[in-house]
Scaffold this motif. Structure first.
Motif, PDB file in Angstrom:
ATOM      1  N   GLY A 276       0.815  -1.202   0.000  1.00 23.54           N
ATOM      2  CA  GLY A 276       0.000   0.000   0.000  1.00 23.54           C
ATOM      3  C   GLY A 276       0.847   1.249   0.000  1.00 23.54           C
ATOM      4  O   GLY A 276       1.911   1.315   0.600  1.00 23.54           O
ATOM      5  N   ARG A 277       0.361   2.252  -0.667  1.00 29.49           N
ATOM      6  CA  ARG A 277       1.121   3.489  -0.756  1.00 29.49           C
ATOM      7  C   ARG A 277       0.158   4.648  -0.909  1.00 29.49           C
ATOM      8  O   ARG A 277      -0.991   4.486  -1.285  1.00 29.49           O
ATOM      9  CB  ARG A 277       2.087   3.444  -1.934  1.00 29.49           C
ATOM     10  CG  ARG A 277       1.391   3.190  -3.269  1.00 29.49           C
ATOM     11  CD  ARG A 277       2.414   3.018  -4.374  1.00 29.49           C
ATOM     12  NE  ARG A 277       1.809   2.788  -5.660  1.00 29.49           N
ATOM     13  CZ  ARG A 277       1.422   1.612  -6.108  1.00 29.49           C
ATOM     14  NH1 ARG A 277       1.560   0.560  -5.341  1.00 29.49           N
ATOM     15  NH2 ARG A 277       0.889   1.491  -7.299  1.00 29.49           N
ATOM     16  N   ARG A 278       0.649   5.818  -0.644  1.00 29.59           N
ATOM     17  CA  ARG A 278      -0.154   7.013  -0.845  1.00 29.59           C
ATOM     18  C   ARG A 278       0.001   7.487  -2.280  1.00 29.59           C
ATOM     19  O   ARG A 278       0.863   7.037  -3.014  1.00 29.59           O
ATOM     20  CB  ARG A 278       0.301   8.113   0.113  1.00 29.59           C
ATOM     21  CG  ARG A 278       0.025   7.778   1.583  1.00 29.59           C
ATOM     22  CD  ARG A 278       0.487   8.917   2.455  1.00 29.59           C
ATOM     23  NE  ARG A 278       0.165   8.636   3.850  1.00 29.59           N
ATOM     24  CZ  ARG A 278       0.927   8.990   4.863  1.00 29.59           C
ATOM     25  NH1 ARG A 278       2.058   9.619   4.650  1.00 29.59           N
ATOM     26  NH2 ARG A 278       0.568   8.712   6.090  1.00 29.59           N
ATOM     27  N   GLY A 279      -0.852   8.451  -2.633  1.00 29.38           N
ATOM     28  CA  GLY A 279      -0.752   9.014  -3.962  1.00 29.38           C
ATOM     29  C   GLY A 279      -1.898   8.557  -4.825  1.00 29.38           C
ATOM     30  O   GLY A 279      -2.581   7.597  -4.530  1.00 29.38           O
ATOM     31  N   ALA A 280      -2.121   9.254  -5.910  1.00 25.67           N
ATOM     32  CA  ALA A 280      -3.226   8.911  -6.789  1.00 25.67           C
ATOM     33  C   ALA A 280      -2.800   7.808  -7.735  1.00 25.67           C
ATOM     34  O   ALA A 280      -2.042   6.925  -7.372  1.00 25.67           O
ATOM     35  CB  ALA A 280      -3.674  10.162  -7.549  1.00 25.67           C
ATOM     36  N   LEU A 281      -3.236   7.829  -8.977  1.00 28.05           N
ATOM     37  CA  LEU A 281      -3.030   6.729  -9.898  1.00 28.05           C
ATOM     38  C   LEU A 281      -1.784   6.964 -10.737  1.00 28.05           C
ATOM     39  O   LEU A 281      -1.800   6.880 -11.962  1.00 28.05           O
ATOM     40  CB  LEU A 281      -4.254   6.557 -10.797  1.00 28.05           C
ATOM     41  CG  LEU A 281      -5.590   6.481 -10.074  1.00 28.05           C
ATOM     42  CD1 LEU A 281      -6.711   6.337 -11.079  1.00 28.05           C
ATOM     43  CD2 LEU A 281      -5.591   5.339  -9.105  1.00 28.05           C
ATOM     44  N   LYS A 449      -4.608  -1.932  -0.273  1.00 25.52           N
ATOM     45  CA  LYS A 449      -6.039  -2.089  -0.492  1.00 25.52           C
ATOM     46  C   LYS A 449      -6.399  -1.418  -1.816  1.00 25.52           C
ATOM     47  O   LYS A 449      -6.060  -0.257  -2.049  1.00 25.52           O
ATOM     48  CB  LYS A 449      -6.812  -1.465   0.672  1.00 25.52           C
ATOM     49  CG  LYS A 449      -6.575  -2.175   1.996  1.00 25.52           C
ATOM     50  CD  LYS A 449      -7.313  -1.536   3.148  1.00 25.52           C
ATOM     51  CE  LYS A 449      -6.660  -0.248   3.593  1.00 25.52           C
ATOM     52  NZ  LYS A 449      -7.282   0.305   4.816  1.00 25.52           N
ATOM     53  N   ALA A 450      -7.067  -2.169  -2.673  1.00 26.99           N
ATOM     54  CA  ALA A 450      -7.402  -1.655  -4.008  1.00 26.99           C
ATOM     55  C   ALA A 450      -8.217  -0.372  -3.888  1.00 26.99           C
ATOM     56  O   ALA A 450      -9.188  -0.313  -3.133  1.00 26.99           O
ATOM     57  CB  ALA A 450      -8.179  -2.709  -4.791  1.00 26.99           C
ATOM     58  N   PRO A 457      -3.715  12.901   1.877  1.00 30.46           N
ATOM     59  CA  PRO A 457      -2.451  12.650   2.581  1.00 30.46           C
ATOM     60  C   PRO A 457      -2.598  11.796   3.834  1.00 30.46           C
ATOM     61  O   PRO A 457      -1.674  11.073   4.211  1.00 30.46           O
ATOM     62  CB  PRO A 457      -1.959  14.065   2.919  1.00 30.46           C
ATOM     63  CG  PRO A 457      -2.578  14.944   1.886  1.00 30.46           C
ATOM     64  CD  PRO A 457      -3.926  14.335   1.594  1.00 30.46           C
ATOM     65  N   VAL A 458      -3.735  11.870   4.496  1.00 30.70           N
ATOM     66  CA  VAL A 458      -3.923  11.112   5.729  1.00 30.70           C
ATOM     67  C   VAL A 458      -4.167   9.625   5.472  1.00 30.70           C
ATOM     68  O   VAL A 458      -4.039   8.802   6.376  1.00 30.70           O
ATOM     69  CB  VAL A 458      -5.091  11.707   6.537  1.00 30.70           C
ATOM     70  CG1 VAL A 458      -6.432  11.410   5.863  1.00 30.70           C
ATOM     71  CG2 VAL A 458      -5.080  11.219   7.977  1.00 30.70           C
ATOM     72  N   ASP A 459      -4.508   9.258   4.234  1.00 32.82           N
ATOM     73  CA  ASP A 459      -4.842   7.872   3.923  1.00 32.82           C
ATOM     74  C   ASP A 459      -3.606   6.986   3.982  1.00 32.82           C
ATOM     75  O   ASP A 459      -2.486   7.424   3.710  1.00 32.82           O
ATOM     76  CB  ASP A 459      -5.466   7.771   2.526  1.00 32.82           C
ATOM     77  CG  ASP A 459      -6.793   8.484   2.427  1.00 32.82           C
ATOM     78  OD1 ASP A 459      -7.499   8.540   3.449  1.00 32.82           O
ATOM     79  OD2 ASP A 459      -7.120   8.993   1.340  1.00 32.82           O
TER      80      ASP A 459
END
Length: 828
Positions: A276-281, A449-450, A457-459
């Motif tokens: 899992g990582r932050r950031g969009a697509l 998680k898909a 940023p908090v995700d």
């Protein structure tokens, strides 16, 4: 410019007419399939069963999908959502030849056509809906709402596949379907395939208008775009104009799918299923996947009017438009005019074979919708690379000396499974926002998680290519997993025990699908559907009565014995052994109930594997049933248990009995595989009477502490010799927000009550043990006063350990984490 050449338009229309003719013939005809003679009442089936209303639209869609598959050499499968579209699926698979490939006894000629028509909804034949007997299907038509979730499950990890999903407008009103529109927020354009929803608006259900067909065009468009889809609209009733519209729309839609995928994949796929990582697509915007909204009249091309009442385009065409064909000459004549309107002489030759020109756009081989290997997923199934239960086992020096959170231990094993199978991309974990809550969070260390929607940023742990599938809809999770399994992959569904009931009807259908599939030799076995039910009834004391329900077991046990299995592992190592077995199994529905809170570790890795393989056994280390004069171990009472918390209570009761009534011979029996309790005539795992009597005795009292509703144990054992001696304690619908032990007291399954049960049921023991029985009553009363004063369980309960383990537990205290979790040492 037209999307169709004249030859293509003629071929499409001829094919469509042929499919419509075959579909209507299935509903009505038991002989004279080519109308080589005038229709007579004896040609008509005595019971007219089937659904015409949705069928011509489905035939229209199938014909056009054939065209784009052929011209683009596409890998495509179809999911048919409208419930009783069986005539269409059967007609099209017969026309394309796949039905005859699977069933050589139904050839593609007049003989086969007669069989095709007669068998439909006929005794000894095939159902009226799309079923496992139907080539090219993974979706049972007997229940509505799951098509779009199934389609997305099929598309996950199938990057070259397009799943065409036909959604009926009645089906679109269901809750499961409404939630599954959001599946596009979980579909990765890089590693997954595409889903093409085709919302078929024909206006009516059985007797009422369909909601989405009756709202305004702008409102419908806003709804679909609000769900993140980009709709193309096709509508009308004039066949040739509709062929032009549909062909143009499908060409554009397929091109749009390919554009989205090319754009997403152009920058490189990256590591599949990464952590899992932050950031969009990766800088990409989430695509608006295309879909088609198709409006056609209900019962299109069928009788326009019957007995002076409108039929085509109304709810009256839903099932059988002409219902009195055998007894009403006017209806018989109207049926013949209807069937001959398709001009069957132009469609089939003298031998009843489809003429080559109408098959011009039908794909070949596995490109045919009826022969897609994805719709027979066992053909594509690859075994998982599994670590085995011993690799992640917890160390057990003495029974009960240490404690582990079973699902946390399982989470480490599943993380290893995920890691080992990342390259093949054939394993996912599904659940309604509960992976971490159920302590399976170790898998998130391997894969995110898909998630394809906005990321803040908090995700944490969100990833476009994540393999942990979480959406707060049990229906959608179930549908995704079913679609994933039926197309040849593996998975596991983790859920709170009380709320797995939400998918009761869905698991019904899947079990029925597996049962019927087992009778189809051409269908290859698929991976089992595995449930891990945590946060169970006995540890939902904090959430209260609404979260306390062990009844899913009862629901599943009602189903076909050859398909269902239920496991109640008593500790972490037994859970590992059971999970390993379930992940290796095929064509089953496995229900595993396991706790997520620290539980005593009773068995080491080797003992756990052996115990789970037997399914039930005597725990000799806990028993003291001495050998009698004949050299046979004969107890005075059997204390049996199934489930982690019942096991603790039985062992605690045993320790009290052994301390205060040392002359009493107590046998402890633990049951892991619940279906062992049935005879082998009722379940493949069942014990013979001799085996059962060896464990439980034929004539001694048996006090059975069971995880769920107690009457299920009586039901499973009612044929046994000692059934009259069996007394079961379990959940009796008594619960609230309280302490863990109070849940047991409320339901009379606590250790004190079990001791009282023994005293009451062992012949002659009552007078001798009256003082102990009184002490047990006092202990229950003291418990009630204690929790109301202190808000927690009494120390003698909360800190109880199996006698002989206390010293070992104290020695191991330094090996524990600050949270009290045992250090997990792999066992060689």
């Amino acid at each position: 410019m037209s999307a169709l050449t004249q030859a293509q338009a003629r071929a499409l229309d001829a094919y469509w007419r042929a499919a419509n003719y075959l579909s209507a013939g299935q509903i009505y005809l038991m002989s004279n399939p080519l109308l080589t003679e005038p229709l007579r009442p004896e040609h008509i089936k005595p019971r007219l069963l089937g659904h015409w209303g949705t069928t011509p639209g489905l035939n229209f869609i199938w014909a056009h999908l054939d065209r784009v598959i052929s011209l683009g050499d596409l890998s495509m499968m179809i999911v048919i959502g409208p419930g009783h579209g069986g005539p269409a699926a059967l007609a099209n698979t017969w026309l394309e030849g796949s039905y005859s490939d699977v069933y050589p006894s139904v050839p593609r000629d007049a003989t086969g056509m007669a069989i095709l028509m007669r068998q439909f909804s006929f005794p000894g034949g095939v159902p009226s809906h799309v079923a496992p007997q139907t080539p090219g299907s993974i979706h049972e038509g007997g229940e509505l709402g799951y098509s779009l979730a199934h389609a997305h499950g099929a598309a996950f990890d199938n990057p070259d596949l397009i799943v065409a999903c036909v959604i009926g407008d009645g089906e679109a009103e269901t809750g499961p379907l409404a939630a599954s529109w959001h599946s596009n927020k979980f579909l990765d354009a890089v590693h997954d395939g595409a889903v093409l929803p085709i919302l078929h608006l024909n206006g009516y259900k059985i007797a009422n208008p369909a909601v989405l067909a009756r709202i305004g065009a702008e409102e419908l468009d806003a709804l679909l775009r609000g769900h993140g889809w980009r709709p193309w609209y096709v509508g009308g009733d004039e066949p040739m104009a509709m062929h032009e519209q549909m062909a143009a729309a499908l060409d554009e839609v397929v091109a749009e799918i390919r554009r989205i995928q090319a754009e997403a994949r152009g920058g490189g796929a990256g590591r599949r299923g990464g952590a899992g990582r932050r950031g969009a697509l990766g800088g990409r915007a989430r695509p608006a996947w295309p879909m088609i909204v198709l409006r056609t009249p209900k019962g299109w091309t069928g009788p326009g009017e019957v007995d002076g009442l409108p039929v085509e385009g109304t709810w009256r065409s839903h099932q059988v438009p002409l219902g009195e064909v055998r007894t009403n000459p006017a209806h018989l004549a109207q049926l013949e005019r209807w069937l001959r309107s398709y001009r069957p002489g132009e469609l089939f030759d003298e031998q009843g074979r489809p003429r080559p020109d109408l098959l011009a756009l039908v794909p070949a081989g596995e490109r045919r919708l009826g022969m897609s290997p994805h719709a027979n997923g066992g053909l594509l199934l690859r075994d998982l690379d599994l670590p085995g239960p011993r690799e992640h086992a917890v160390a057990v020096g003495a029974p009960g000396a240490r404690a582990s959170a079973p699902t946390e231990v399982l989470g480490a094993m599943l993380a290893d499974v995920m890691r080992r199978n990342l390259r093949t991309g054939n394993f996912r974990v599904f659940g309604p926002d509960e992976t971490a809550s159920n302590r399976l969070g170790a898998v998130i260390d391997v894969t995110g998680k898909a998630w394809q929607a906005q990321v803040l940023p908090v995700d944490e742990n969100l990833a476009p290519d994540g393999r942990v599938m979480e959406i707060l809809s049990e229906h959608t999770c179930q549908g995704w997993l079913e679609g994933y399994l039926l197309t040849g992959r593996h998975g596991l569904f983790s859920c709170y025990e009380a709320f797995i009931h939400i998918v009761d009807s869905m698991v019904n259908q899947h079990i029925k699908w597996l049962k019927v599939s087992r009778g189809q030799p051409w269908r290859r076995p698929v991976a089992s559907l595995n449930y891990v039910l945590a946060s169970h009834v006995w540890r939902q004391d904090h959430n209260g009565f609404s979260h306390q329900d062990p009844g899913f077991i009862d629901h599943v046990v009602n189903k076909k014995a050859e398909v269902i299995r239920v496991y109640l592992p008593p500790d972490a190592n037994c859970l590992l052994a059971v999970a390993d077995h379930c992940l290796r199994s095929r064509n089953l529905v496995n229900v595993i109930v396991a706790g997520k809170h620290p539980t005593p570790d009773w068995l080491d890795a080797e003992a756990a594997v052996l115990h789970c393989a037997r399914g039930a056994g005597i725990w000799e280390w806990a028993s003291n049933d001495r050998v009698n004069r004949s050299g046979v171990a004969e107890p005075d009472v059997v204390l049996a248990c199934a489930g982690d918390v019942p096991t603790i209570e039985v062992l605690a009761a045993t320790s009290i009995l052994r301390q205060h009534l040392p002359g009493l011979r107590v046998r402890v029996v633990n049951v892991v595989d619940l279906m062992k309790l049935q005879p082998p005539s009722e379940h493949p795992h069942g014990m013979s009477d001799a085996e059962y009597d060896a464990l439980f005795t034929p004539d001694k009292p048996v006090i059975f502490a069971y995880h769920g509703y107690p009457w299920l144990i009586h039901r499973l054992t009612y044929r046994r010799a000692g059934h009259d001696n069996l007394h079961v304690r379990g959940y009796k619908e008594e619960g609230t927000t309280t302490t863990p032990f109070d849940m047991l007291v409320l339901n009379d399954m606590d250790r004190f009550h079990l001791v009282m049960d023994v005293i009451d049921r062992v012949p002659g023991l009552g007078p001798k043990a009256a003082a102990l029985r009184g002490a047990m009553c006092d202990a229950r009363a003291r418990h009630t006063r204690w929790i109301r004063e202190h808000g927690e369980d009494m120390p003698e309960v909360a800190q109880w350990t199996w006698p002989g383990s206390a010293r070992r537990r104290a020695a191991d205290a330094g090996a524990r984490t600050a949270g009290g979790r045992a250090l997990h040492v792999p066992v060689p």
